[in-house]
Design a protein around this motif. Structure first.
Motif, short mmCIF file in Angstrom:
data_model
loop_
_atom_site.label_atom_id
_atom_site.label_comp_id
_atom_site.label_asym_id
_atom_site.label_seq_id
_atom_site.Cartn_x
_atom_site.Cartn_y
_atom_site.Cartn_z
N GLY A 393 39.72 -123.65 90.42
CA GLY A 393 41.01 -123.60 91.12
C GLY A 393 41.73 -124.92 91.16
N ASP A 417 31.78 -126.10 86.59
CA ASP A 417 33.16 -126.40 87.00
C ASP A 417 34.04 -125.75 85.93
N THR A 418 34.69 -124.65 86.29
CA THR A 418 35.35 -123.82 85.28
C THR A 418 36.86 -124.03 85.32
N GLN A 421 43.27 -120.49 84.08
CA GLN A 421 44.53 -120.21 84.79
C GLN A 421 44.77 -118.70 84.87
N THR A 422 45.66 -118.30 85.76
CA THR A 422 46.05 -116.89 85.80
C THR A 422 46.48 -116.47 84.39
N ASP A 506 48.97 -128.82 82.50
CA ASP A 506 48.03 -129.75 83.12
C ASP A 506 47.94 -131.04 82.30
N ARG A 521 48.25 -130.99 87.68
CA ARG A 521 49.51 -130.56 87.07
C ARG A 521 50.32 -131.77 86.63
O1 PRX Z 1 45.82 -127.10 87.37
C1 PRX Z 1 44.77 -126.26 86.98
C2 PRX Z 1 44.02 -125.82 88.20
O2 PRX Z 1 44.60 -124.59 88.59
C3 PRX Z 1 45.63 -124.20 87.67
C4 PRX Z 1 45.63 -122.70 87.49
O3 PRX Z 1 45.87 -122.10 88.71
P1 PRX Z 1 45.82 -120.52 88.89
O4 PRX Z 1 46.68 -119.87 87.87
O5 PRX Z 1 46.11 -120.25 90.33
O6 PRX Z 1 44.34 -120.11 88.57
C5 PRX Z 1 43.31 -120.55 89.37
C6 PRX Z 1 42.06 -119.80 89.01
C7 PRX Z 1 41.74 -119.71 87.59
C8 PRX Z 1 45.28 -124.95 86.42
O7 PRX Z 1 46.41 -125.10 85.58
N1 PRX Z 1 42.59 -125.59 87.92
C9 PRX Z 1 41.93 -124.42 87.87
N2 PRX Z 1 40.62 -124.62 87.67
C10 PRX Z 1 40.43 -125.95 87.57
C11 PRX Z 1 41.69 -126.57 87.72
N3 PRX Z 1 41.83 -127.91 87.64
C12 PRX Z 1 40.73 -128.64 87.40
N4 PRX Z 1 39.49 -128.12 87.26
C13 PRX Z 1 39.29 -126.79 87.34
N5 PRX Z 1 38.07 -126.30 87.23
#
Ligand code: PRX
Length: 651
Positions: A393, A417-418, A421-422, A506, A521
């Motif tokens: 997240g 640590d995965t 993104q959506t 990102d 971001r």
């Molecule tokens: O900036 C990154 C961050 O969350 C963004 C995607 O958010 P969302 O679409 O709400 O999805 C979240 C669940 C998959 C990414 O562009 N992000 C997500 N996971 C990581 C992360 N930043 C760093 N490390 C992560 N593991």
């Protein structure tokens, strides 16, 4: 926003490294770094061969003609093939020894528990699919699901996929406005909701929000209401139906509809911190294959695991890893309705011990809350069944990672640590727990078939340890197929910034081992005296101080430096800021990463403004830090009180 010419300076120096425990590797699906590298190399060299072979592990009513048809930016995966996600999640297991294996262990916030075996889940889903059909719902219709995290929400998702209706789940914490906007954008005809759910000991109503939203949504013909709290609600005659009443007349047989691989599966609106929500569209076959494979390998899933992903089904993590990925693998998945600190801050640890959870997947924002509440709540419980931890997240600050590793995982459990993104649908960059050594704060290496890179504005890869833009160079099966009803915005947002690549938005750098360090971001990059730095790295330096639980760093305009750094800091439970702490923290940052990153202002706060999915809303903090009025969309804000408090502190 236009991309900047200059590279992003990375200031985070993290050198700790944790190889997978030997015992873990021995039993893992992928057992060594060499094995991972070999499979990854082949999968990227020939993605069609790789994904085609995996897809054959699932059920297809009709085999595809071609694994991938790619006309940038539009992909078709397994075109010509016919399948059904619900069939693959349920019928495949019901026709096997897993028939009576528990599919879902659900706990309500008040403590009520339901164990649902695959056979029973199958029957309830078929029955509800028949309910939908009886109301005239057809293949391709859009259905809104606005529910608490109760098993019926999962039945509803699976029933939609069974008949080819397209679901759009809206997180139960959203307001009637958000529901209305999403109904308009998706053109939904049916809403599935509940009287309410339980949150922090209260019955929280949902149906009243639906009623309010529907005043402006004449296209919605039916509302199906599951009974959860039994609080009195309004039922509109002709439009509103009780779930349990309709189910009484519906049979348990409902064959799964063979659907085109590219049949729309779901729309999920991103709760981004700026702009109008985007309706991210995912389709059936590619998403299914990737959800299946990532869950199996990233969580090293085994038959006997009890797997808990804490995300709500209103987020993509809940879709892919609480529901679809878990069920595709025939796993036992845990769902919990309520808050992590109700009735006490140890609720999650209690659940882990109660059900013998072996795999636990949560978000950095939750981990930082646990740190703030204090480790005594964790230490009350044994947690000895845990064997693997995950996070998703946001970038995880290295010290939060270490806390998770030591206090929750007892130095025994690898952490995945995965990064994803959506839009990406499934996990993209991640350790495989038996194969890839981890380092606190990095999502490590790409998953099979995924080809990411860190590039400059011209699309050229930057050297190791130089910050740049994170892009994906090849299409992948679970990629979004578009923004619902807005192909232009899709092209512009993701495919026009860097030629020939998917632009993630990102910032990142790769270290000399090729590991990806996500810097947050691009919008959160600040320019201090000509250095562009990711605020996440300064936050991590602050969080590495013994008194700090959480930090958010933003920039405000500064005549001298261009931008000055303002840090909003939350302290660990029981610690109060005395006069010297501010300066101590500034010195700490200087020591950790250099004086260029020293915050100019430090403000202490009890809480930070976050989206409902737990991301810090830096845009609002930027406005507060520069003394402006808070403008723009605040509907995704979790706790409105936070803003008022932050402003008071300002005065
Ligand atoms: O900036 C990154 C961050 O969350 C963004 C995607 O958010 P969302 O679409 O709400 O999805 C979240 C669940 C998959 C990414 O562009 N992000 C997500 N996971 C990581 C992360 N930043 C760093 N490390 C992560 N593991």
């Amino acid at each position: 926003m236009p991309l900047s010419q200059s590279d992003i300076t990375s200031v985070l120096h993290e050198t700790r490294k944790f190889p997978p425990p030997a015992e873990f590797s021995k039993r893992a699906h992928v057992k060594s770094l060499a094995e991972y590298k070999k499979i990854h190399r082949e999968s990227v060299r020939n993605p069609q061969k790789f994904w085609g072979k995996i897809a054959k592990e699932l059920h297809w009513f009709k085999q595809w003609k071609k694994v991938l048809e790619w006309k940038e930016p539009f992909a078709k995966w397994f075109a010509g093939g016919k399948t059904n996600l619900c069939f693959n999640c349920l019928d495949r297991h019901v026709n096997s020894w897993r028939r009576n294996k528990v599919a879902i262990i659900w706990e309500g916030e008040p403590g009520d528990v339901r164990n649902i075996p695959y056979a029973s889940l199958h029957r309830q889903v078929c029955q509800f699919a028949n309910v939908l059909k009886s109301l005239g719902v057809k293949k391709g219709d859009r259905i809104i699901i606005y529910m608490p995290l109760i098993p019926e929400a999962v039945f509803a998702m699976l029933a939609c996929t069974r008949i080819g209706a397209v679901h759009s789940v809206i997180f139960g914490g959203f307001s009637s406005e958000a529901v209305k906007d999403r109904i308009h954008d998706s053109g939904a005809t049916t809403v599935i909701t509940a009287d309410g759910g339980f949150r922090r000991g209260q019955a929280v109503g949902l149906k009243a929000n639906v009623d309010k939203a529907l005043r402006d949504c004449p296209g919605v013909k039916h509302v199906i209401v599951a009974q959860r709290t039994k609080e009195p609600i309004h039922m509109e005659p002709g439009r509103d139906h009780w779930w349990h009443e309709l189910a009484e007349n519906a049979g348990y047989e409902c064959p799964a509809e063979p659907l085109d691989s590219e049949h729309p599966l779901f729309i999920l609106y991103t709760s981004g911190s700026t702009g109008k929500p985007k309706g991210i569209l995912h389709t059936t076959g590619g998403y299914m294959v990737s959800a299946y494979l990532t869950t199996k390998y990233v969580f090293d899933l085994r038959e006997e695991d009890t797997y808990w992903c804490t995300a709500d089904i209103g987020w993509v993590t809940g879709h892919t890893y609480s529901v679809y990925g878990a069920l595709l693998n025939g796993a036992t998945t845990v769902l919990y309705e309520g808050a992590p600190n109700h009735p006490a801050p140890d609720r999650f640890w209690q659940i882990i011990d109660k059900f013998g959870v072996t795999i636990f997947y949560t978000a950095p924002t939750a981990i930082r809350a646990f740190i703030k509440w204090g480790e005594q709540h964790v230490l009350k419980h044994s947690l000895k069944t845990l064997r693997l931890l995950g996070t998703v997240g946001e970038p995880i600050n290295p010290e939060a990672w270490m806390w998770y590793y030591n206090v929750v995982g007892k130095k025994r459990c690898p952490i995945v640590d995965t990064w994803w993104q959506t839009e990406t649908g499934t996990i993209m960059i991640t350790p495989l727990p038996g194969a890839i050594p981890t380092k606190p704060g990095t999502a490590t290496l790409p998953f099979f078939g995924i080809d990411p890179a860190v590039v400059n504005k011209e699309g050229r890869e930057v050297p190791p340890n130089t910050g740049g833009y994170l892009v994906i160079r090849k299409p992948w099966p679970a990629m979004l197929r578009g923004l619902y009803g807005d192909p232009e915005r899709y092209k512009k947002t993701y495919w026009s910034e860097i030629k020939g690549c998917y632009f993630t938005g990102d910032g990142a750098r790769r270290d000399k081992d090729g590991y990806f360090w996500i810097m947050g971001r691009i919008d959160d990059v600040v320019n201090v005296s000509g250095h562009r730095i990711g605020t996440m790295e300064v936050e991590s330096a602050l969080v590495s101080h013994k008194d700090v639980a959480e930090a958010a760093v933003v920039a405000r305009p500064d005549d001298l430096k261009g931008q000055a750094l303002v840090a909003f800091v939350t302290l660990k439970g029981g610690i109060t800021a005395d006069g010297s702490l501010q300066e101590e923290l500034r010195q700490h940052v200087a020591q950790e990463i250099g004086s260029l990153a020293k915050p100019d202002d430090i403000r202490f706060t009890d809480t930070l403004p976050k989206t409902r999915s737990g991301k810090i809303m830096r845009r609002l903090l930027r406005e507060i830090a520069s003394g402006q009025e808070v403008k723009g969309d605040t509907t995704t804000l979790e706790d409105f009180g936070v803003l008022a408090k932050l402003r008071e502190e300002d005065e």
